[in-house]
Design an enzyme around this catalytic site. Structure first.
Site, mmCIF file in Angstrom:
data_model
loop_
_atom_site.group_PDB
_atom_site.id
_atom_site.type_symbol
_atom_site.label_atom_id
_atom_site.label_comp_id
_atom_site.label_asym_id
_atom_site.label_seq_id
_atom_site.Cartn_x
_atom_site.Cartn_y
_atom_site.Cartn_z
ATOM 1 N N HIS A 267 -5.940 24.439 7.774
ATOM 2 C CA HIS A 267 -6.820 25.014 6.749
ATOM 3 C C HIS A 267 -6.038 25.457 5.517
ATOM 4 O O HIS A 267 -5.002 26.100 5.618
ATOM 5 C CB HIS A 267 -7.722 26.125 7.289
ATOM 6 C CG HIS A 267 -7.023 27.343 7.808
ATOM 7 N ND1 HIS A 267 -6.679 28.400 7.009
ATOM 8 C CD2 HIS A 267 -6.621 27.688 9.054
ATOM 9 C CE1 HIS A 267 -6.108 29.329 7.742
ATOM 10 N NE2 HIS A 267 -6.045 28.932 8.980
ATOM 11 N N ASP A 279 0.110 30.790 8.199
ATOM 12 C CA ASP A 279 -1.340 30.666 8.437
ATOM 13 C C ASP A 279 -2.055 30.379 7.131
ATOM 14 O O ASP A 279 -2.441 31.289 6.429
ATOM 15 C CB ASP A 279 -1.862 31.951 9.087
ATOM 16 C CG ASP A 279 -3.305 31.827 9.521
ATOM 17 O OD1 ASP A 279 -3.830 30.709 9.556
ATOM 18 O OD2 ASP A 279 -3.916 32.880 9.829
ATOM 19 N N GLU A 313 -11.434 28.562 6.511
ATOM 20 C CA GLU A 313 -11.395 28.869 7.948
ATOM 21 C C GLU A 313 -11.418 30.374 8.175
ATOM 22 O O GLU A 313 -12.050 30.867 9.089
ATOM 23 C CB GLU A 313 -10.133 28.270 8.581
ATOM 24 C CG GLU A 313 -10.092 28.365 10.102
ATOM 25 C CD GLU A 313 -9.485 29.649 10.642
ATOM 26 O OE1 GLU A 313 -9.671 29.938 11.829
ATOM 27 O OE2 GLU A 313 -8.826 30.374 9.885
ATOM 28 N N GLU A 314 -10.715 31.115 7.319
ATOM 29 C CA GLU A 314 -10.494 32.537 7.600
ATOM 30 C C GLU A 314 -11.747 33.395 7.555
ATOM 31 O O GLU A 314 -11.909 34.288 8.364
ATOM 32 C CB GLU A 314 -9.451 33.118 6.629
ATOM 33 C CG GLU A 314 -8.053 32.521 6.767
ATOM 34 C CD GLU A 314 -7.373 32.873 8.082
ATOM 35 O OE1 GLU A 314 -7.985 33.533 8.923
ATOM 36 O OE2 GLU A 314 -6.215 32.458 8.254
ATOM 37 N N ASP A 341 -2.701 25.029 13.544
ATOM 38 C CA ASP A 341 -3.073 26.331 12.968
ATOM 39 C C ASP A 341 -2.567 27.460 13.864
ATOM 40 O O ASP A 341 -3.299 28.397 14.170
ATOM 41 C CB ASP A 341 -4.601 26.409 12.790
ATOM 42 C CG ASP A 341 -5.027 27.716 12.111
ATOM 43 O OD1 ASP A 341 -4.168 28.374 11.486
ATOM 44 O OD2 ASP A 341 -6.209 28.079 12.226
ATOM 45 N N HIS A 411 -1.759 37.153 8.930
ATOM 46 C CA HIS A 411 -2.689 37.895 8.061
ATOM 47 C C HIS A 411 -2.050 39.118 7.393
ATOM 48 O O HIS A 411 -2.752 40.060 7.016
ATOM 49 C CB HIS A 411 -3.937 38.362 8.836
ATOM 50 C CG HIS A 411 -4.748 37.238 9.405
ATOM 51 N ND1 HIS A 411 -5.897 37.445 10.153
ATOM 52 C CD2 HIS A 411 -4.599 35.894 9.328
ATOM 53 C CE1 HIS A 411 -6.403 36.276 10.512
ATOM 54 N NE2 HIS A 411 -5.632 35.312 10.026
HETATM 55 ZN ZN LIG Z 1 -5.263 30.050 10.529
#
Ligand SMILES: [Zn+2]
Length: 454
Positions: A267, A279, A313-314, A341, A411
């Protein structure tokens, strides 16, 4: 596949790894995505720049077709830096690092100050009488389980607090929610991530923030000494109208069965705190590299091979959902999908979402991966973005890198390019390309259609 076949395959795979490690492009691409563009939250200028950049790079690879697939995405903005402190008595405060959870509402302009109720999860909260929760800030402090070797399981065991904690707390009259960061390490980085108010009416939405693990430890200790302490936090994030964005797609048309489509992807969006190197910038550049590696080593796929860089995606999964919908309405036949991912760390193998019969066949390929130490094959989940393709009845796979360090960065502000090791990233790309090659060459037994992800 006879012995001769395996020798030939071993040779093709050796070339793939050598090319990735000696002339790889994945690291360079990621450097640009991370350092020239940065965090790519859906609907942001950076997300659009990432769309344009990756499209241009794919165009430079001489693929048969490169295009953008429009998709409307949610746009949530963090606003100015959040601020929080623990007040052990009036005038005596300790600042702690917090960040708003994605999708959260803001606090009032002056922030929120209230007493704190600490719980280990939603179930414990729901056993409390309303009068103990009303008017308070609920502090979800269940840590990730340190004894689990697969850290994604530890994440799965905690993330409900982040995602659904605010709605559960609001139903009991809480005024705000603070969630312990999904991080196995003790440090000062708050980790964001998506949350949802579910079907709670907007008038009952309460602000939700993550606190760093050190901050959570301090808050918990302070509360034990004095349950009357207060917590203050301020954030001014907000949800805007949906914005037009894109999945970025490139393909090499199959030489024998072009109607059969294989997908590799990751993503393109990320959270906004770091630059999304692990990520999922890593997964995007590895997926792009799969097509380049096969091309460079002179392998022409029999089936059509597509790279899809999914948007959103998030905090919405709109890209993955859109891609699967379009595939369905246009009658495309997807036979295989592979997602990366789980970070750009040393690859260990793959997880396969397929029938036992297909897995038995896959296990015959395992010896080919042993020289690269990437032969840990399991049955299980694949990836969030390719999940919606499941109703097509196809083999789904997820690259599985070593997961021990992933949640140090996930994140958070420190998910940046310097946390990426070039060789580890390149090994991941080669591992993916090798699996795609084997699938293309040999195929796998038909899969039943399964219920897709959302
Ligand atoms: Zn991810």
């Amino acid at each position: 596949m006879g012995l001769h076949g395996q020798e030939q395959d071993a040779e093709v795979i050796r070339k793939i790894y050598e090319t990735s490690l000696s002339q790889g492009r994945s690291y360079e691409w990621l450097n640009h995505l991370s350092n020239q563009i940065g965090g790519r939250l859906s609907g942001s200028v950076q997300a659009q720049q990432a769309v344009e950049y990756t499209k241009k790079e794919l165009e430079g690879l001489g693929l048969d077709r490169v295009w953008l697939q429009p998709v409307m995405v949610p746009k949530w903005v963090r606003g100015t830096a959040e601020f929080a402190y623990i007040e052990s008595e009036p005038g005596n405060t300790n600042n702690v690092p917090v960040c708003a959870l994605g999708g959260s509402v803001a606090t009032p302009v002056g922030g929120i100050k209230a007493g704190v109720v600490e719980v280990q999860g939603i179930a414990e909260l729901q056993e409390l009488p309303r009068e103990e929760v009303a008017g308070k800030i609920v502090f979800f402090n269940r840590p990730m389980e340190a004894t689990l070797i697969n850290t994604f399981e530890a994440y799965g065991g905690c993330v409900d607090q982040r995602h659904g904690g605010a709605a559960a707390a609001a139903r009991l009259g809480a005024v705000g929610v603070i969630v312990r960061s999904m991080n196995l390490r003790l440090d000062d980085f708050p980790h964001t991530g998506s949350m949802s108010y579910g079907d709670l009416p907007a008038s009952q939405h309460i602000p939700a923030a993550a606190i760093s693990t050190n901050g959570a430890e301090l808050l918990s200790t302070t509360l034990k000494l004095n349950p009357q302490i207060k917590f203050y936090f301020r954030q001014n994030c907000r949800q805007m109208a949906d914005v037009l964005s894109y999945n970025v797609i490139g393909e090499i048309r199959g030489s024998e069965n072009p109607e059969q489509i294989m997908v590799v992807g990751g993503h393109l969006d990320s959270w906004d705190l770091g630059d999304g190197s692990h990520d999922d910038g890593a997964g995007c550049v590895q997926s792009m590299e799969v097509l380049r590696l096969l091309k460079t080593t002179g392998y022409r796929p029999r089936r059509t091979l597509r790279v899809v860089l999914f948007m959103n995606e998030e905090n919405g999964m709109r890209g993955g959902t859109k891609y699967a919908q379009e595939a369905l309405t246009s009658g495309e036949e997807h036979v295989f999908a592979l997602e990366s991912d789980s970070g750009g760390f040393t690859p260990r193998g793959f997880s396969f979402d397929c029938t036992p019969e297909a897995f038995e066949k896959i296990m015959e390929w395992k010896p080919l991966f042993e020289p690269y130490l990437v032969h840990h094959f399991t049955r299980g989940g694949s990836g969030a973005d390719i999940g919606p393709l499941k109703p097509q009845g196809l083999v789904l796979a997820g690259l599985r890198p070593d997961s021990q360090r992933y949640f140090d960065y996930h994140h958070a502000e420190n998910d940046t390019f310097d946390a990426i090791n070039r060789r580890e990233l390149e090994l991941g790309a080669a591992t993916m390309a090798s699996l795609v090659y084997l699938y293309d060459r040999y195929g796998l037994p038909d899969q039943p259609a399964r219920e897709g992800g959302r």
